[in-house]
Design a protein around this motif. Structure first.
Motif, mmCIF file in Angstrom:
data_model
loop_
_atom_site.group_PDB
_atom_site.id
_atom_site.type_symbol
_atom_site.label_atom_id
_atom_site.label_comp_id
_atom_site.label_asym_id
_atom_site.label_seq_id
_atom_site.Cartn_x
_atom_site.Cartn_y
_atom_site.Cartn_z
ATOM 1 N N SER A 1 0.822 -1.198 0.000
ATOM 2 C CA SER A 1 0.000 0.000 0.000
ATOM 3 C C SER A 1 0.861 1.256 0.000
ATOM 4 O O SER A 1 1.967 1.261 0.545
ATOM 5 C CB SER A 1 -0.881 0.028 1.252
ATOM 6 N N GLU B 1 -2.749 5.139 1.844
ATOM 7 C CA GLU B 1 -3.665 3.987 1.801
ATOM 8 C C GLU B 1 -3.538 3.152 3.069
ATOM 9 O O GLU B 1 -4.533 2.744 3.663
ATOM 10 C CB GLU B 1 -3.295 3.073 0.624
ATOM 11 N N ALA B 2 -2.292 2.874 3.450
ATOM 12 C CA ALA B 2 -2.044 2.072 4.650
ATOM 13 C C ALA B 2 -2.631 2.756 5.881
ATOM 14 O O ALA B 2 -3.244 2.101 6.729
ATOM 15 C CB ALA B 2 -0.545 1.838 4.822
ATOM 16 N N ALA C 1 -5.156 4.942 5.938
ATOM 17 C CA ALA C 1 -6.620 4.929 5.843
ATOM 18 C C ALA C 1 -7.194 3.556 6.187
ATOM 19 O O ALA C 1 -8.260 3.456 6.782
ATOM 20 C CB ALA C 1 -7.058 5.338 4.436
ATOM 21 N N ARG C 2 -6.458 2.499 5.843
ATOM 22 C CA ARG C 2 -6.927 1.131 6.124
ATOM 23 C C ARG C 2 -6.400 0.587 7.452
ATOM 24 O O ARG C 2 -6.649 -0.545 7.802
ATOM 25 C CB ARG C 2 -6.513 0.199 4.987
ATOM 26 N N ARG C 3 -5.649 1.440 8.142
ATOM 27 C CA ARG C 3 -5.052 1.077 9.435
ATOM 28 C C ARG C 3 -4.178 -0.173 9.332
ATOM 29 O O ARG C 3 -4.239 -1.073 10.168
ATOM 30 C CB ARG C 3 -6.136 0.888 10.490
ATOM 31 N N LEU C 4 -3.372 -0.224 8.280
ATOM 32 C CA LEU C 4 -2.443 -1.332 8.091
ATOM 33 C C LEU C 4 -1.111 -0.992 8.734
ATOM 34 O O LEU C 4 -0.574 0.095 8.518
ATOM 35 C CB LEU C 4 -2.202 -1.594 6.598
ATOM 36 N N LEU D 1 -1.409 -5.474 0.995
ATOM 37 C CA LEU D 1 -2.848 -5.419 0.782
ATOM 38 C C LEU D 1 -3.167 -6.407 -0.332
ATOM 39 O O LEU D 1 -2.507 -6.431 -1.378
ATOM 40 C CB LEU D 1 -3.263 -4.012 0.366
ATOM 41 N N THR E 1 -5.893 -7.517 -3.049
ATOM 42 C CA THR E 1 -7.091 -7.123 -3.769
ATOM 43 C C THR E 1 -7.632 -8.358 -4.476
ATOM 44 O O THR E 1 -6.900 -9.043 -5.190
ATOM 45 C CB THR E 1 -6.791 -6.018 -4.800
ATOM 46 N N HIS F 1 -10.821 -5.831 -0.596
ATOM 47 C CA HIS F 1 -9.464 -5.474 -0.190
ATOM 48 C C HIS F 1 -9.268 -5.992 1.230
ATOM 49 O O HIS F 1 -10.054 -5.683 2.124
ATOM 50 C CB HIS F 1 -9.263 -3.960 -0.231
ATOM 51 N N ARG F 2 -8.220 -6.780 1.429
ATOM 52 C CA ARG F 2 -7.952 -7.371 2.742
ATOM 53 C C ARG F 2 -6.470 -7.242 3.076
ATOM 54 O O ARG F 2 -5.612 -7.328 2.194
ATOM 55 C CB ARG F 2 -8.317 -8.859 2.766
ATOM 56 N N ALA F 3 -6.199 -7.077 4.352
ATOM 57 C CA ALA F 3 -4.805 -7.078 4.810
ATOM 58 C C ALA F 3 -4.238 -8.472 4.586
ATOM 59 O O ALA F 3 -4.882 -9.474 4.877
ATOM 60 C CB ALA F 3 -4.733 -6.693 6.281
#
Length: 79
Positions: free
Chosen positions: A30, A34-35, A37-40, A46, A48, A67-69
Motif C-alpha cells: 500500500s 492507503e495504509a 486509511a486502512r489502518r495497516l 494489501l 485485492t 481489499h484485505r490485509a
C-alpha cells in the motif's frame, strides 16, 4: 441498485444466465496514505480480490472488489 450476493446470483440465474466465476488476486504494498486509511501496520501487504461473475462466453455480469490485509489471510479454493 442490484441486490447483494447471493440474491444477485439468484436474480441473474432467474434471468436465464449460466453463471461462471473467475477471481483475480493481486497482492501489493500500500501507499503510505492507503495504509493509514486502512489502518495497516507498516510492511503489511494489501490483497485485492476481484470477483467476476460472467457467462460461458466471458461476458461480465457482475464485478465485486474486496481489499484485505495480507498478514492475516488464508485463501482456499476447491470444487
Amino acid at each position: 441498485m442490484p441486490p447483494p450476493p447471493p440474491n444477485l446470483y439468484a436474480a441473474l440465474a432467474n434471468l436465464g444466465h449460466e453463471l461462471h466465476f473467475t477471481e483475480y488476486l493481486r497482492p501489493q504494498m500500500s501507499l503510505p496514505d492507503e495504509a493509514q486509511a486502512r489502518r495497516l501496520p507498516e510492511g503489511v501487504p494489501l490483497l485485492t480480490i476481484l470477483h467476476v461473475t460472467h457467462t460461458p462466453e466471458f461476458k461480465p455480469l457482475a464485478i465485486e472488489a474486496f481489499h484485505r490485509a495480507g498478514d492475516d489471510l488464508e485463501l482456499s479454493y476447491g470444487r
